[in-house]
Design a protein around this motif. Sequence first.
Motif, PDB file in Angstrom:
ATOM      1  N   LEU A   1      65.490  50.957  -9.285  1.00 25.78           N
ATOM      2  CA  LEU A   1      64.111  50.504  -9.516  1.00 25.78           C
ATOM      3  C   LEU A   1      63.298  51.577 -10.223  1.00 25.78           C
ATOM      4  O   LEU A   1      62.406  51.274 -11.017  1.00 25.78           O
ATOM      5  N   GLY A   2      63.626  52.843  -9.949  1.00 30.13           N
ATOM      6  CA  GLY A   2      62.884  53.945 -10.566  1.00 30.13           C
ATOM      7  C   GLY A   2      63.403  54.384 -11.906  1.00 30.13           C
ATOM      8  O   GLY A   2      62.684  55.043 -12.666  1.00 30.13           O
TER       9      GLY A   2
ATOM     10  N   THR B   1      66.684  51.671  -4.652  1.00 27.45           N
ATOM     11  CA  THR B   1      65.518  52.515  -4.922  1.00 27.45           C
ATOM     12  C   THR B   1      65.712  53.325  -6.200  1.00 27.45           C
ATOM     13  O   THR B   1      64.796  53.439  -7.032  1.00 27.45           O
TER      14      THR B   1
ATOM     15  N   ALA C   1      64.766  46.548 -12.654  1.00 23.40           N
ATOM     16  CA  ALA C   1      63.545  46.208 -11.924  1.00 23.40           C
ATOM     17  C   ALA C   1      63.101  44.776 -12.233  1.00 23.40           C
ATOM     18  O   ALA C   1      62.662  44.040 -11.334  1.00 23.40           O
ATOM     19  N   ARG C   2      63.228  44.353 -13.496  1.00 21.10           N
ATOM     20  CA  ARG C   2      62.835  42.986 -13.852  1.00 21.10           C
ATOM     21  C   ARG C   2      63.755  41.961 -13.190  1.00 21.10           C
ATOM     22  O   ARG C   2      63.293  40.952 -12.645  1.00 21.10           O
TER      23      ARG C   2
ATOM     24  N   PRO D   1      64.079  49.896 -16.007  1.00 22.44           N
ATOM     25  CA  PRO D   1      63.139  48.761 -16.086  1.00 22.44           C
ATOM     26  C   PRO D   1      63.860  47.416 -16.125  1.00 22.44           C
ATOM     27  O   PRO D   1      63.370  46.426 -15.586  1.00 22.44           O
TER      28      PRO D   1
ATOM     29  N   TRP E   1      65.572  42.420 -10.498  1.00 24.83           N
ATOM     30  CA  TRP E   1      65.387  42.495  -9.042  1.00 24.83           C
ATOM     31  C   TRP E   1      64.132  41.729  -8.619  1.00 24.83           C
ATOM     32  O   TRP E   1      64.118  41.079  -7.572  1.00 24.83           O
ATOM     33  N   ALA E   2      63.109  41.792  -9.436  1.00 21.56           N
ATOM     34  CA  ALA E   2      61.843  41.116  -9.111  1.00 21.56           C
ATOM     35  C   ALA E   2      61.965  39.597  -9.150  1.00 21.56           C
ATOM     36  O   ALA E   2      61.103  38.891  -8.598  1.00 21.56           O
TER      37      ALA E   2
END
Length: 280
Positions: free
Chosen positions: A207-208, A204, A214-215, A211, A217-218
Amino acid sequence: MTSSGLRRDELAAFLRTRRARLRPAEVGLPEGERRRTPGLRRQEVAQLAGMSIDYYIRLEQGRGPHPSRQVLAAMARALLLSRDEREYLFRIAGENPLPAGGPSREVTPGLRHLIDAMTETPAYLVDAAYQVLAWNRLATYFMGDLSVVPDADRNMIRWTFRRPVADSHWTDAETICFVRSTVADLRAAYGRYPADPAIRELVTELLGTSPRFARLWAEHDVEERRPIVKRVPHPELGSLEFECRVLHVPETDQRMIVYVPEPGSPTQAVFRRLAERVAP
């Protein structure tokens, strides 16, 4: 084997042998009068597991109904099954094992001794979420002295994604490959330990704040770490090249990370000089 995957005869034999190896004192029961056979009585296991004696007897006779996951978990506790035995119990009953609550963060004496014995090789131990648990003297030349770092900040993945966007670290192809593999391994751990708060909080947070994380992880890549060759321009030791070998420790789901230079290479010579410098 039934259509549900339940292997009745194997389950019955396994329960009988696990029961026979236990002494009453091991599960908090009085020894009582002399026993005609070794181990616990069937009614004692049923009592410890919170189930009816008749139901347990039928399971040991290979004629019981398909046990639920709750029943399997209760029997595993009553019989003091190890992690491997517990998983086996679920498998022969036609069930997937219940996920563990969280990754092991206990450093066994054997692993501690092994890391310390690698006097000419940087080595450290991490849990499934890449929290650094133990390290040897040579590893401090790459990670710093973690003894002065709070436990919560000893996380390799957190260090990686705290690097500035403009850091040259992010333009190196080998480093990017290493990072992608690490994130994929973290996702595998995220799937194995859905109830672990430390892993959830780490994901968490990143992800915050990152970036880039987050990329990655996605993309939902999932894999366990593989060894790679790393080339490191060390500010003090110069240019180094070694294989970053990741050794999985099955019983704890930990990873021992070892920097292995090629025999006779300049990097091996550097590591040997370091070992002489830091020898107690």
